[in-house]
Design a protein around this motif. Structure first.
Motif, PDB file in Angstrom:
ATOM      1  N   ILE A 130      29.938  34.712  27.115  1.00  0.00           N
ATOM      2  CA  ILE A 130      31.076  34.839  26.197  1.00  0.00           C
ATOM      3  C   ILE A 130      32.104  35.822  26.753  1.00  0.00           C
ATOM      4  O   ILE A 130      33.317  35.568  26.737  1.00  0.00           O
ATOM      5  CB  ILE A 130      30.594  35.310  24.807  1.00  0.00           C
ATOM      6  CG1 ILE A 130      29.793  34.193  24.122  1.00  0.00           C
ATOM      7  CG2 ILE A 130      31.769  35.726  23.925  1.00  0.00           C
ATOM      8  CD1 ILE A 130      30.590  32.965  23.773  1.00  0.00           C
ATOM      9  N   ILE A 131      31.637  36.969  27.253  1.00  0.00           N
ATOM     10  CA  ILE A 131      32.544  37.971  27.822  1.00  0.00           C
ATOM     11  C   ILE A 131      33.303  37.382  29.001  1.00  0.00           C
ATOM     12  O   ILE A 131      34.522  37.579  29.144  1.00  0.00           O
ATOM     13  CB  ILE A 131      31.760  39.224  28.251  1.00  0.00           C
ATOM     14  CG1 ILE A 131      31.217  39.963  27.016  1.00  0.00           C
ATOM     15  CG2 ILE A 131      32.643  40.172  29.067  1.00  0.00           C
ATOM     16  CD1 ILE A 131      30.249  41.078  27.344  1.00  0.00           C
ATOM     17  N   ALA A 132      32.592  36.662  29.867  1.00  0.00           N
ATOM     18  CA  ALA A 132      33.217  36.091  31.069  1.00  0.00           C
ATOM     19  C   ALA A 132      34.287  35.058  30.718  1.00  0.00           C
ATOM     20  O   ALA A 132      35.353  35.012  31.350  1.00  0.00           O
ATOM     21  CB  ALA A 132      32.152  35.456  31.959  1.00  0.00           C
ATOM     22  N   ILE A 133      34.026  34.239  29.690  1.00  0.00           N
ATOM     23  CA  ILE A 133      34.948  33.139  29.369  1.00  0.00           C
ATOM     24  C   ILE A 133      36.108  33.587  28.485  1.00  0.00           C
ATOM     25  O   ILE A 133      37.269  33.263  28.752  1.00  0.00           O
ATOM     26  CB  ILE A 133      34.173  31.989  28.687  1.00  0.00           C
ATOM     27  CG1 ILE A 133      33.144  31.393  29.651  1.00  0.00           C
ATOM     28  CG2 ILE A 133      35.141  30.905  28.201  1.00  0.00           C
ATOM     29  CD1 ILE A 133      32.252  30.335  29.019  1.00  0.00           C
ATOM     30  N   PHE A 134      35.797  34.354  27.433  1.00  0.00           N
ATOM     31  CA  PHE A 134      36.803  34.613  26.408  1.00  0.00           C
ATOM     32  C   PHE A 134      37.477  35.989  26.506  1.00  0.00           C
ATOM     33  O   PHE A 134      38.464  36.231  25.820  1.00  0.00           O
ATOM     34  CB  PHE A 134      36.179  34.465  25.015  1.00  0.00           C
ATOM     35  CG  PHE A 134      35.722  33.062  24.716  1.00  0.00           C
ATOM     36  CD1 PHE A 134      36.642  32.089  24.374  1.00  0.00           C
ATOM     37  CD2 PHE A 134      34.380  32.712  24.805  1.00  0.00           C
ATOM     38  CE1 PHE A 134      36.237  30.799  24.100  1.00  0.00           C
ATOM     39  CE2 PHE A 134      33.958  31.425  24.534  1.00  0.00           C
ATOM     40  CZ  PHE A 134      34.887  30.462  24.178  1.00  0.00           C
ATOM     41  N   TYR A 135      36.954  36.880  27.321  1.00  0.00           N
ATOM     42  CA  TYR A 135      37.545  38.214  27.402  1.00  0.00           C
ATOM     43  C   TYR A 135      38.064  38.520  28.795  1.00  0.00           C
ATOM     44  O   TYR A 135      38.029  39.651  29.259  1.00  0.00           O
ATOM     45  CB  TYR A 135      36.532  39.269  26.943  1.00  0.00           C
ATOM     46  CG  TYR A 135      36.170  39.099  25.490  1.00  0.00           C
ATOM     47  CD1 TYR A 135      37.045  39.481  24.492  1.00  0.00           C
ATOM     48  CD2 TYR A 135      34.960  38.507  25.114  1.00  0.00           C
ATOM     49  CE1 TYR A 135      36.729  39.292  23.153  1.00  0.00           C
ATOM     50  CE2 TYR A 135      34.638  38.315  23.783  1.00  0.00           C
ATOM     51  CZ  TYR A 135      35.525  38.713  22.806  1.00  0.00           C
ATOM     52  OH  TYR A 135      35.219  38.527  21.482  1.00  0.00           O
ATOM     53  N   SER A 136      38.521  37.486  29.465  1.00  0.00           N
ATOM     54  CA  SER A 136      39.167  37.630  30.765  1.00  0.00           C
ATOM     55  C   SER A 136      40.561  37.023  30.666  1.00  0.00           C
ATOM     56  O   SER A 136      40.790  36.078  29.925  1.00  0.00           O
ATOM     57  CB  SER A 136      38.351  36.911  31.849  1.00  0.00           C
ATOM     58  OG  SER A 136      37.032  37.409  31.899  1.00  0.00           O
ATOM     59  N   SER A 137      41.503  37.594  31.420  1.00  0.00           N
ATOM     60  CA  SER A 137      42.880  37.102  31.332  1.00  0.00           C
ATOM     61  C   SER A 137      43.614  37.360  32.640  1.00  0.00           C
ATOM     62  O   SER A 137      43.238  38.235  33.423  1.00  0.00           O
ATOM     63  CB  SER A 137      43.629  37.809  30.185  1.00  0.00           C
ATOM     64  OG  SER A 137      43.640  39.210  30.388  1.00  0.00           O
ATOM     65  N   HIS A 138      44.656  36.577  32.882  1.00  0.00           N
ATOM     66  CA  HIS A 138      45.507  36.735  34.068  1.00  0.00           C
ATOM     67  C   HIS A 138      44.648  36.825  35.331  1.00  0.00           C
ATOM     68  O   HIS A 138      44.678  37.807  36.068  1.00  0.00           O
ATOM     69  CB  HIS A 138      46.402  37.970  33.937  1.00  0.00           C
ATOM     70  CG  HIS A 138      47.179  38.027  32.661  1.00  0.00           C
ATOM     71  ND1 HIS A 138      48.176  37.112  32.359  1.00  0.00           N
ATOM     72  CD2 HIS A 138      47.096  38.867  31.602  1.00  0.00           C
ATOM     73  CE1 HIS A 138      48.684  37.400  31.167  1.00  0.00           C
ATOM     74  NE2 HIS A 138      48.051  38.455  30.685  1.00  0.00           N
ATOM     75  N   ILE A 139      43.864  35.776  35.575  1.00  0.00           N
ATOM     76  CA  ILE A 139      42.907  35.804  36.678  1.00  0.00           C
ATOM     77  C   ILE A 139      43.624  35.750  38.028  1.00  0.00           C
ATOM     78  O   ILE A 139      44.473  34.892  38.270  1.00  0.00           O
ATOM     79  CB  ILE A 139      41.921  34.629  36.558  1.00  0.00           C
ATOM     80  CG1 ILE A 139      41.120  34.766  35.254  1.00  0.00           C
ATOM     81  CG2 ILE A 139      40.977  34.587  37.753  1.00  0.00           C
ATOM     82  CD1 ILE A 139      40.177  33.624  34.987  1.00  0.00           C
ATOM     83  N   HIS A 140      43.268  36.712  38.902  1.00  0.00           N
ATOM     84  CA  HIS A 140      43.785  36.768  40.262  1.00  0.00           C
ATOM     85  C   HIS A 140      42.717  36.157  41.167  1.00  0.00           C
ATOM     86  O   HIS A 140      41.729  36.803  41.516  1.00  0.00           O
ATOM     87  CB  HIS A 140      44.072  38.219  40.654  1.00  0.00           C
ATOM     88  CG  HIS A 140      44.858  38.354  41.911  1.00  0.00           C
ATOM     89  ND1 HIS A 140      44.426  37.868  43.125  1.00  0.00           N
ATOM     90  CD2 HIS A 140      46.074  38.930  42.161  1.00  0.00           C
ATOM     91  CE1 HIS A 140      45.325  38.129  44.062  1.00  0.00           C
ATOM     92  NE2 HIS A 140      46.337  38.778  43.496  1.00  0.00           N
ATOM     93  N   PHE A 141      42.915  34.900  41.556  1.00  0.00           N
ATOM     94  CA  PHE A 141      41.875  34.174  42.266  1.00  0.00           C
ATOM     95  C   PHE A 141      41.603  34.718  43.656  1.00  0.00           C
ATOM     96  O   PHE A 141      40.487  34.584  44.181  1.00  0.00           O
ATOM     97  CB  PHE A 141      42.232  32.679  42.334  1.00  0.00           C
ATOM     98  CG  PHE A 141      42.124  31.986  41.003  1.00  0.00           C
ATOM     99  CD1 PHE A 141      40.883  31.599  40.510  1.00  0.00           C
ATOM    100  CD2 PHE A 141      43.255  31.749  40.229  1.00  0.00           C
ATOM    101  CE1 PHE A 141      40.769  30.970  39.275  1.00  0.00           C
ATOM    102  CE2 PHE A 141      43.149  31.126  39.000  1.00  0.00           C
ATOM    103  CZ  PHE A 141      41.908  30.739  38.524  1.00  0.00           C
ATOM    104  N   GLY A 142      42.608  35.340  44.288  1.00  0.00           N
ATOM    105  CA  GLY A 142      42.400  35.942  45.605  1.00  0.00           C
ATOM    106  C   GLY A 142      41.389  37.078  45.530  1.00  0.00           C
ATOM    107  O   GLY A 142      40.440  37.148  46.327  1.00  0.00           O
ATOM    108  N   MET A 143      41.577  37.982  44.562  1.00  0.00           N
ATOM    109  CA  MET A 143      40.653  39.104  44.372  1.00  0.00           C
ATOM    110  C   MET A 143      39.262  38.589  43.990  1.00  0.00           C
ATOM    111  O   MET A 143      38.235  39.108  44.457  1.00  0.00           O
ATOM    112  CB  MET A 143      41.175  40.046  43.288  1.00  0.00           C
ATOM    113  CG  MET A 143      42.456  40.757  43.655  1.00  0.00           C
ATOM    114  SD  MET A 143      42.188  41.916  45.011  1.00  0.00           S
ATOM    115  CE  MET A 143      43.845  42.599  45.199  1.00  0.00           C
ATOM    116  N   LEU A 144      39.224  37.555  43.167  1.00  0.00           N
ATOM    117  CA  LEU A 144      37.953  36.986  42.732  1.00  0.00           C
ATOM    118  C   LEU A 144      37.217  36.362  43.914  1.00  0.00           C
ATOM    119  O   LEU A 144      35.984  36.491  44.028  1.00  0.00           O
ATOM    120  CB  LEU A 144      38.203  35.938  41.645  1.00  0.00           C
ATOM    121  CG  LEU A 144      37.000  35.507  40.808  1.00  0.00           C
ATOM    122  CD1 LEU A 144      36.384  36.690  40.075  1.00  0.00           C
ATOM    123  CD2 LEU A 144      37.416  34.426  39.815  1.00  0.00           C
ATOM    124  N   ALA A 145      37.957  35.717  44.808  1.00  0.00           N
ATOM    125  CA  ALA A 145      37.345  35.104  45.993  1.00  0.00           C
ATOM    126  C   ALA A 145      36.718  36.164  46.893  1.00  0.00           C
ATOM    127  O   ALA A 145      35.628  35.962  47.441  1.00  0.00           O
ATOM    128  CB  ALA A 145      38.388  34.294  46.763  1.00  0.00           C
TER     129      ALA A 145
END
Length: 450
Positions: free
Chosen positions: A181-196
């Protein structure tokens, strides 16, 4: 009078324990409430707003959303990563060799946990089905395993082992649901480069684990960098702790079955040099020291990095992270709560935790057992299952954490204060009611038959 004494007795048993992590968590909570509602409130909020700064190579590490983290943000975005790293290690153990290690073992508590997550959300939405307040619908879905198990411990050795196992496995499944739930609903403005980059580090850690790299320093440093890139990615940093935990090897460098033979050979190789001793002072030879250090290294290698890390983190989490989290987040302001407000978020959370949680756990579990897909666990019956289901309504830690994520903006802070009231009220009542029901059923089962 006698009945009252029988009810108070388990509470007395709690006070006889040495200071436990659960007790420290409770004390920190009470201290936060007292400070927030007294002349010390100004000092309390100054402490929470204190800036936490750490620079490495001219770069500020604890820097987020363009500002240096306050103590409150540091606790929720940094220290809670340590908590979820420990949670992740516990989940991994349960999946590998514990109560979630097979479909047969895991199915019943997972079904109970599913009901204990779905039904509380529905009860919450019955009250708060529109407006910004409904952002907190996930708050009543969490169970605080520490407090729930503390209540079971207070009831003594008569509690069937099956109940403890079921509650632990249910809470682990509950944690997994909360993390999703935290991962899906409490994340915003995802920076895919940093995530990669973060996932690349996680993949590297996993590969090193497969190559038998058992250095804890390597995994702690890797977790730090995973956290750092998650911080900039928009995904909540606590997920970094859970994912990092799953890369920590569970395979020891030396199998425990071979440990005795290894130690015996080393002990036999210990030279019989004369030990120099005077009074309590003792000096070993260099060879003896070398053999003893080899024994210590062999013994350490018999424990997997996963369990070594858990052993290091457990006291840190129990005696530092969670009490500080409670102190930082439990400061409910009672004077600002109006009678009308009680019918909003507090009622929604109360119904979710105190009513929805037991209903969901109990009826999903009993319904599944009626399908005869698995047998009743030994020692479990409808009545003690109901008492255990009530204990599932002790939300507290994770519920508070989700509440802080749900109502972060300034215009929603009054919801956060109301949410804390709902969490405290329902958790306390769930603990008391669960204890009463379980004491009744335990006394009934232990009564001699005539």
């Amino acid at each position: 009078m006698k009945q009252a004494f029988r009810f108070i007795k388990p509470l007395e048993r709690i006070t006889q324990f040495r200071p436990s992590a659960t007790m420290m968590l409770f004390i920190a909570t009470v201290l936060a409430v007292i400070m927030a509602n007294s002349s010390l409130s100004g000092i309390y909020y100054e402490i929470l707003d204190y800036p936490i700064s750490l620079q490495i190579g001219g770069q500020e590490v604890f820097y987020h959303h363009g500002e240096t983290m306050t103590l409150l943000q540091f606790v929720n975005d940094v220290l809670m990563v340590i908590f979820f790293l420990a949670v992740g290690l516990e989940i991994k153990q349960e999946i590998l060799v514990g109560e979630l290690s097979s479909v047969k073992k895991a199915l019943l508590p997972i079904v109970g946990a599913t009901g204990g997550m779905i039904i509380p959300i529905l009860f919450f939405l019955l009250v708060m089905h529109e407006g910004p307040g409904m952002r907190g619908a996930a708050i009543p879905m969490a169970t605080d395993i520490a407090f729930a198990l503390a209540v079971l411990a207070a009831l003594g050795s008569r509690v069937p082992t099956s109940l403890k196992i079921f509650l632990t496995a249910l809470a682990v499944a509950d944690d997994i649901g909360g993390i999703i739930i935290i991962a899906i609903f409490y994340s915003s403005h995802i920076h895919f480069g940093m995530l990669a980059i973060a996932f690349a580090i996680l993949a590297f850690m996993y590969i090193m684990g497969c190559m038998r790299v058992n250095s804890l320093l390597f995994y702690f440093v890797g977790t730090f960098f995973v956290w750092l890139f998650f911080l900039q990615s928009g995904i909540h940093t606590t997920i970094a702790g859970v994912l990092a935990a799953f890369t920590i090897p569970a395979r020891p460098g030396l199998h425990a079955k071979n440990l005795r033979a290894e130690l015996r050979s080393l002990f036999e190789a210990m030279p019989d040099d004369k030990i120099r001793q005077a009074g309590n002072s003792l000096v070993l030879s260099h060879t003896q020291i070398s053999v003893i250090n080899s024994m210590r290294q062999r013994t350490r290698n018999a424990i997997s990095p996963m369990q070594l890390m858990e052993g290091i983190l457990s006291p840190i989490v129990g005696y530092f992270v969670l009490p500080l989290f409670a102190f930082a987040n439990a400061g409910i302001t009672l004077g600002g709560v109006t009678a009308d407000a009680l019918w909003g978020v507090p009622l929604a959370i109360f119904l979710g935790l105190f009513v929805g949680k037991p209903v969901g756990i109990y009826f999903f579990t009993v319904g599944f057992l009626k399908l005869k897909l698995c047998p009743w666990p030994q020692g479990m019956n409808r009545l003690n299952l109901f008492g255990l289901s009530i204990l599932g309504g002790i939300g507290f830690t994770v519920s508070l954490f989700i509440a802080t994520l749900s109502y972060t903006s300034a215009e929603h802070l009054h919801f956060l204060n109301e949410a804390k009231l709902g969490i405290f009220t329902s958790s306390i009542l769930a603990a008391v009611a669960g204890m009463v029901v379980l004491r009744y059923t335990l006394n009934r089962n232990s009564a001699p038959t005539k």
